[in-house]
Scaffold this active site. Sequence first.
Site, short mmCIF file in Angstrom:
data_model
loop_
_atom_site.label_atom_id
_atom_site.label_comp_id
_atom_site.label_asym_id
_atom_site.label_seq_id
_atom_site.Cartn_x
_atom_site.Cartn_y
_atom_site.Cartn_z
N ARG A 131 14.47 -24.22 8.82
CA ARG A 131 12.98 -22.87 8.58
C ARG A 131 11.83 -23.60 8.12
NH1 ARG A 131 14.20 -16.60 6.48
NH2 ARG A 131 11.78 -15.93 7.93
N ASN B 274 17.50 -15.69 15.94
CA ASN B 274 16.45 -16.28 16.59
C ASN B 274 15.99 -17.91 17.30
OD1 ASN B 274 14.63 -13.57 15.80
ND2 ASN B 274 14.98 -14.23 13.93
N CYS C 14 17.64 -7.19 18.59
CA CYS C 14 16.26 -7.30 17.94
C CYS C 14 16.53 -6.15 16.81
CB CYS C 14 14.69 -7.95 17.79
SG CYS C 14 14.11 -8.32 16.01
N ASP C 15 16.72 -6.26 15.40
CA ASP C 15 16.64 -5.51 14.26
C ASP C 15 14.91 -4.78 13.81
OD1 ASP C 15 15.71 -7.59 12.80
OD2 ASP C 15 16.64 -7.09 11.37
N HIS D 160 9.30 -9.35 18.86
CA HIS D 160 7.82 -8.90 17.90
C HIS D 160 6.68 -9.15 18.65
CE1 HIS D 160 11.33 -11.55 14.82
NE2 HIS D 160 11.97 -10.40 15.46
N TYR E 51 4.63 -7.97 13.29
CA TYR E 51 4.25 -9.46 13.33
C TYR E 51 2.86 -9.57 14.65
CZ TYR E 51 8.88 -10.65 12.17
OH TYR E 51 10.02 -11.41 11.64
N ARG F 178 7.88 -18.19 3.24
CA ARG F 178 9.23 -17.71 3.13
C ARG F 178 10.67 -17.88 3.50
NH1 ARG F 178 10.91 -13.19 1.10
NH2 ARG F 178 12.64 -12.34 2.83
C1 G6P Z 1 13.76 -9.16 10.55
C2 G6P Z 1 13.13 -9.78 12.39
C3 G6P Z 1 13.90 -11.01 12.02
C4 G6P Z 1 13.63 -12.06 11.52
C5 G6P Z 1 13.85 -11.48 9.98
C6 G6P Z 1 13.88 -12.49 8.75
O1 G6P Z 1 14.27 -8.64 10.37
O2 G6P Z 1 13.68 -9.21 13.04
O3 G6P Z 1 13.77 -11.58 13.61
O4 G6P Z 1 14.71 -13.04 10.63
O5 G6P Z 1 13.55 -10.48 9.64
O6 G6P Z 1 13.28 -12.07 7.75
P1 G6P Z 1 13.87 -12.55 5.96
O7 G6P Z 1 14.00 -11.84 4.98
O8 G6P Z 1 14.64 -13.97 6.26
O9 G6P Z 1 12.41 -13.19 5.77
#
Ligand code: G6P
Length: 438
Positions: free
Chosen positions: A91, A145, A167-168, A198, A262, A282
């Site tokens: 990542r 993802n 997706c959340d 997104h 997003y 991030r």
């Molecule tokens: C949101 C998105 C997810 C993503 C996450 C990343 O919940 O819907 O697709 O993976 O954010 O969160 P993070 O805390 O890992 O940056």
Amino acid sequence: KFAITIAGGGSTFTPGIVDMLLSSYEEFPISEIKLYDNLAERQEPIGKACDIMISERYPDVKFSYTTDPEEAFTGIDFVMAHIRVGLYAMRELDEKIPLNYGVVGQETCGPGGMAYGMRSITGVLEILDYMEEYSPDAWMLNYSNPAAIVAEATRRLRPDSKIINICDMPIGMEDSFATILGLESRKDMIVRYYGLNHFGWWDSITDKEGNDLMPQLTKYISEHGLVLDTDAFQHNDESWKETYRKMRDVIALTPEIIPNSYLKYYYYPDYVVETSDKEHTRANEVMEGREKQVFSTAEKIVEAGTAEGIEFEADAHATFIVDLARAIAYNTKERMLLIVPNNGSISNFTYDAMVEIPCLVGSDGPEPLHIGEIPHFQKGLMEQQVNVEKLVVDAYVEKSYTKMWQALTLSKIVPSAKVAKDLLDALIEANADYWPEL
Ligand code: G6P
């Protein structure tokens, strides 16, 4: 009672999901939880801690963790999949390589998302195939993802499989809307949303009586963004707050409807690049924060031999995954936003695109609702983006360098074919262990 396998057992989100499954036991009784991961070492501490947690709270729930697919996927009703191929180390590269070329570096948007997509497809298909081999009647609830690319790949490569992509992100935003509106829960709202994952917009939000809540919400977001001054605010890290603050400018382009946050990456890529720290993204925040926290909490539980008084940070959004499982198990016809084939739901948009829209979910899976025609601005952006996603899957299937170059060139946030090519070469090198050979 239902048997569940969580694929991605070593994920930092796994303890939160297990915790949430236990907390939802009354509405969704479970007989067994199994964790599956292909990395034994990473999964083990989480497995041990979950074992203690479960035996203290629900001793009748069977629990195990394994790296053996047959053991993991036999005799189950649902797979909840949240895998991360390449872990946070990859990542970090997804975010930093594009930034080195002056392009947005994000795990699901733009070149980083495409790189991640090329890694994820193999992993998600593998889990789906295991499930179908060992538990052919099971459903896979997938929130791995980058969901848009993964969904397109499963639509194309496993069209008849029982997989639902969810997706959340919209759920997290709806929680914020509910707080802004002073409602108890996002479930007090009836929402209409359309787009890609997104990459979408809410164009109607009402309460259960049909009263329009959009004017109040859009006014608030135009003035404050989505940052809420409350402890309940989920995304408390500075990087998330920034995204939610930027909603003031994101909404300005469609003042009467609410965009997914997003979209800032696509509307304001220049701003995003300027304000990104190329050395610390991030992924670094997560590795230094959530990763450490989760693994040290797991260790503490194992050392103490009890989970009493030691708590994992549960992900408040995770309940959507139980809602989805319940909807299938009990045919509840709950209305949920899912990533499904368009098939004419958005009537002026590509028929075979994977779109994110409201669906009624029952035992046969999702029944998408009709959206009708969408405006030129949204449609134009979506056409461009959906073809990026399709080209990534083409590149994966055909092992085609040219298709991947086209995908990067078409992306709204890549400035030229030259930058796209340089980026592609760098991404190929970084992903040598994961991508098919192009
Ligand atoms: C949101 C998105 C997810 C993503 C996450 C990343 O919940 O819907 O697709 O993976 O954010 O969160 P993070 O805390 O890992 O940056």
